[in-house]
Structures are given as C-alpha cells and as structure tokens.
Enzyme design. Structure first.
Site, short mmCIF file in Angstrom:
data_model
loop_
_atom_site.label_atom_id
_atom_site.label_comp_id
_atom_site.label_asym_id
_atom_site.label_seq_id
_atom_site.Cartn_x
_atom_site.Cartn_y
_atom_site.Cartn_z
N SER A 1 38.22 48.59 33.83
CA SER A 1 39.47 48.18 33.18
C SER A 1 39.08 47.12 32.16
O SER A 1 38.84 45.98 32.50
CB SER A 1 40.46 47.60 34.19
OG SER A 1 39.98 46.41 34.74
N GLU B 1 42.83 44.14 42.74
CA GLU B 1 41.95 43.49 43.71
C GLU B 1 42.71 42.53 44.61
O GLU B 1 43.52 41.74 44.13
CB GLU B 1 40.85 42.68 42.98
CG GLU B 1 39.99 43.52 42.07
CD GLU B 1 38.98 42.66 41.29
OE1 GLU B 1 38.77 41.49 41.65
OE2 GLU B 1 38.42 43.19 40.32
N GLU C 1 33.72 48.39 44.04
CA GLU C 1 33.20 47.04 44.28
C GLU C 1 33.01 46.75 45.77
O GLU C 1 32.86 45.60 46.16
CB GLU C 1 34.15 46.02 43.64
CG GLU C 1 34.23 46.24 42.13
CD GLU C 1 35.11 45.24 41.41
OE1 GLU C 1 35.71 44.38 42.08
OE2 GLU C 1 35.19 45.31 40.17
N ASP D 1 41.85 37.02 32.23
CA ASP D 1 40.69 37.90 32.06
C ASP D 1 40.93 38.77 30.83
O ASP D 1 40.40 38.50 29.75
CB ASP D 1 40.47 38.74 33.32
CG ASP D 1 39.39 39.81 33.12
OD1 ASP D 1 38.58 39.69 32.19
OD2 ASP D 1 39.36 40.78 33.90
N LYS E 1 33.06 36.56 31.98
CA LYS E 1 32.25 37.78 32.09
C LYS E 1 31.31 37.82 30.90
O LYS E 1 31.77 37.94 29.75
CB LYS E 1 33.15 39.02 32.06
CG LYS E 1 34.01 39.20 33.30
CD LYS E 1 34.97 40.37 33.10
CE LYS E 1 35.68 40.75 34.39
NZ LYS E 1 36.77 41.72 34.14
N SER F 1 32.36 36.16 36.92
CA SER F 1 32.66 37.49 37.46
C SER F 1 31.62 38.54 37.10
O SER F 1 31.04 38.53 36.02
CB SER F 1 34.02 37.94 36.91
OG SER F 1 34.29 39.29 37.21
N HIS F 2 31.44 39.46 38.04
CA HIS F 2 30.69 40.70 37.83
C HIS F 2 31.56 41.67 37.03
O HIS F 2 32.66 41.34 36.63
CB HIS F 2 30.33 41.32 39.18
CG HIS F 2 31.54 41.74 39.97
ND1 HIS F 2 31.49 42.56 41.06
CD2 HIS F 2 32.86 41.44 39.83
CE1 HIS F 2 32.70 42.76 41.54
NE2 HIS F 2 33.54 42.08 40.82
N ARG F 3 31.10 42.92 36.86
CA ARG F 3 31.93 44.01 36.38
C ARG F 3 31.92 45.11 37.44
O ARG F 3 31.06 45.12 38.31
CB ARG F 3 31.42 44.58 35.05
CG ARG F 3 31.41 43.65 33.86
CD ARG F 3 32.72 42.94 33.57
NE ARG F 3 33.88 43.75 33.20
CZ ARG F 3 34.39 43.87 31.98
NH1 ARG F 3 33.82 43.27 30.96
NH2 ARG F 3 35.48 44.57 31.75
#
EC number: 4.2.1.11
Length: 434
Positions: free
Chosen positions: A40, A167, A210, A318, A343, A370-372
């Site tokens: 996303s 999430e 994830e 984000d 990110k 943050s990761h992706r």
C-alpha cells in the site's frame, strides 16, 4: 576509504518479487544492502523503478534500476574517490545526477540501495557499529533501544480477508528492556494464535505478508477484541498497549470511507470522516489503543487536523507524510498529526531519511521507524532506529525470518551495549525527554 567497486543485482523480496541488492567494495571488504518494497504505497512516495515488461515477473522486474547503478552510478562514485564516511556528499551526488523531484530517472530503489551500502561501509571505515555511525550522522550522542510494535493481525491490502484496517499491533511498553519486550510479544502472539484457532478454526491462523494472522473477520472491533483477549491470556494486560495502522487511503471513496471495500461497491454504506473519527474514539475508549496510523486519506488534511487535536493519542502520518521533508513541513504547519512513520524507501536515501527524522523530532513529533510489507533479510532499519533514538519500530509480527532478522539484530545490539543499553519503554513517543 574510497569505493573500489559497486555491483547491483536483482534478488527476491519476501513476496517473491524482484528487488535491488547492492554490493559495495572498499579496501575493508564487501558491504551489502537490499531494498524493501511496499504494497500500500502513498501516491507522494519517491518512485520505485520497475521494468513494466509484462513478459517478465509480471512487469515487476528491476533490471533497469540495477542497470542504472552498474552503468551510471557506480562509475561516477568510483571515479570521484569520495570517502564512504561522507554519506551526505555521496547521497547528494546521486540525487543531483538523477535530477528529478521523485528520483524517477534512476529509481529510489537504485539510489537507496547504494546509499544503504555506503552507510554500512562508513561504519566499518570508522571502526564503529552501524547504529553508532548513524547516531553520529544524525548528531545524537546517545542511542536508545525501541519499543517493538508487532503487527499481529493483518487486514487491508496485506490480507485476503474482509478486514478494512491494515494492521493491529501490540506494543510491550511495560517491558524492562528490549529482550523482555520480545518475549512478551512472542507470548502474546502464540496466545493470539490459540484464541483465533478456537474461535475461527485452524485455517484462520495462516499468516499474512508481515507474519500476522488474517482471520476472515469484517468488524475492526473484533480485531481489537482478539488482541485484548490474547494480551489477557498471556498475563500482560498492564504491560501491553495497542496500535493500529488503518491505511485509510486504501478505502477512501469520493470524500467518504468504505469499511467494506473488499466487497462489491455500494456507496450507501460509505461513512463520513466525522463518523470514522467517532469510530476511532470508541476504540480508544474501549481498548488500550495509544497509536493510530493513517486514520484518513493522504489528502484529507482537515479530518487529520480535527482528529489529532481531539484524540489525545499518537497519530502517525505515513501515506500523509511519506518521509518527505516538504510533506512533513506542511503537516507540522497544519498540526495534522504528531508522529512520523519513517520508511527509508519512501524518500530514497539515508541522508534524506535522517533529515526527515530530525525535522519531525525538532517539532516535537514522535518518530516510528518502519519496514515495508515486501522485505528482505537486510537489517539496516534495526541499527537505524537505535541510532536515531526514535523509541519505536514496526517490522512485523514475531514470525517470518525477514521480520525476525530486524528484531534479532536489535537483541544483538542490546546485548552489545550491555549495562549502557537504554530501552524506550513507556516513553516511546519521546525517548530523549529528560
């Protein structure tokens, strides 16, 4: 020490899609970095260059980005003989060579791959751990272990269920240190698995991109109820709080929001921004929700401002801010949110990521690294979060190796710091506060 050679290649991310990996050589050895990729994505992100050749990897190849590194960026950096500790100089050179606002010539995935590898090489050149080198680059004298935000229930664009919100996370803020936070997270995760299995059957415990569970529930409140139950069963009601990433841009429909967006379209069920805000407030009242990310669409500025002013919790930007200093400055000005999601691949270089973080922190915001959803075994962001002292990181559930790679690196860093290790804990929103 200058760069002797740079070689890029296509590798695979955790979703089986190609991504960019870069090997950088100095006289001290080989330094390798791999670039993540989101599902996303915010429309204002720096451009991730894909080949769009439908005969290969469904158009998702990255051979063009790889070629830009091998044929253009590498020769330029090698010939300039810049020292790998000169992160900003090297990043600026690549950005200038690209010459576009959103890195669309080379691709943010090309520039970032080299930028990350340079940063790793710079740490070894200085003879310090990567987190310490990052702290130096950011002007931080101390380093801090973050609270992990484990994404244990997946919905939205990350899962094939009906759940609209992307999430549902658990944050073990009451842990004494990072190792204990990991144990609490893992124990709640396993309790959650049993709760879901009992209620929805074994196939409901399959995991999403994830590592979180993706039971086929429609009501977002049910996701929170499952978390509350699992936290209680694990015995950590007083130590664990809840965070959410709504990713509302994914279900924004002409000024309103569709909480059943994975079903056939029906405008009669859309709700207004105010109705959605009231829903969030009911969640905050009934559950220990302390953080909500992307509660509204990336251009619904008014709704963000109104909610942040009245919610009394952490509101994370984000898709709204996309780690971009210009968007962050606007959000600061309009008081749209109070925390930045950082990110590295949204902006596309280490230097600009550090600038985005410092800008947010200077304005009293929190920052969550943050990761992706499409990740690799690269652990750079673990060192990044420690060096930047942001106090919070989200890099998935305690499940799937590409997620655990980051958490395990944080365990190693805490162990290495020994008695000097400082854990953000309940101060995760402002860990540098004295």
């Amino acid at each position: 020490m200058s760069i002797l050679k740079i070689h890029a290649r296509e590798i695979f991310d955790s979703r089986g899609n190609p991504t960019v990996e870069v090997d950088l050589f100095t006289s001290k050895g080989l330094f390798r970095a791999a670039v993540p990729s989101g599902a996303s994505t915010g429309i204002y992100e720096a451009l991730e260059l894909r080949d769009n050749d439908k005969t290969r990897y469904m158009g998702k190849g990255v051979s063009k980005a790889v070629e830009h590194i091998n044929k253009t960026i590498a020769p330029a950096l090698v010939s300039k003989k810049l020292n790998v500790t000169e992160q900003e100089k090297i990043d600026k050179l690549m950005i200038e060579m690209d010459g576009t606002e959103n890195k669309s010539k080379f691709g943010a995935n090309a520039i970032l791959g080299v930028s990350l590898a340079v940063c790793k090489a710079g740490a070894v050149e200085k003879g310090v751990p990567l987190y310490r080198h990052i702290a130096d680059l950011a002007g931080n004298s101390e380093v801090i272990l973050p609270v992990p935000a484990f994404n244990v229930i997946n919905g939205g664009s990350h899962a094939g269920n009906k759940l609209a919100m992307q999430e549902f996370m658990i944050l073990p803020v009451g842990a004494a240190n990072f190792r204990e936070a990991m144990r609490i997270g893992a124990e709640v995760y396993h309790n959650l698995k049993n709760v879901i299995k009992e209620k929805y059957g074994k196939d409901a415990t399959n995991v999403g991109d994830e590592g979180g569970f993706a039971p086929n529930i429609l009501e977002n409140k049910e996701g929170l109820e499952l978390l509350k139950t699992a936290i209680g069963k694990a015995g950590y009601t007083d130590k664990v709080v809840i965070g959410m990433d709504v990713a509302a841009s994914e279900f924004f429909r002409s000024g309103k929001y569709d909480l059943d967006f994975k079903s056939p379209d029906d405008p009669s069920r859309y709700i207004s921004p105010d109705q959605l805000a009231d829903l969030y407030k009911s969640f905050i009242k009934d559950y220990p929700v302390v953080s909500i990310e992307d509660p509204f669409d990336q251009d619904d500025w008014g709704a963000w401002q109104k909610f942040t002013a009245s919610a009394g919790i952490q509101v994370v930007g984000d898709d709204l801010t996309v780690t971009n200093p210009k968007r962050i400055a606007k959000a600061v000005n309009e008081k749209s949110c109070n925390c930045l999601l950082l990110k590295v691949n949204q902006i596309g270089s280490v230097t600009e990521s550090l600038q985005a973080c410092k800008l947010a922190q200077a304005n009293g915001w929190g920052v969550m690294v943050s990761h992706r959803s499409g990740e690799t075994e690269d652990t750079f962001i673990a060192d990044l979060v420690v060096g930047l002292c942001t106090g919070q990181i989200k890099t998935g559930a305690p499940c799937r190796s590409e997620r655990l790679a980051k958490y395990n690196q944080l365990l190693r860093i805490e162990e290495e710091l020994g008695s000097k290790a400082k854990f953000a804990g309940r101060n995760f929103r402002n860990p540098l506060a004295k």
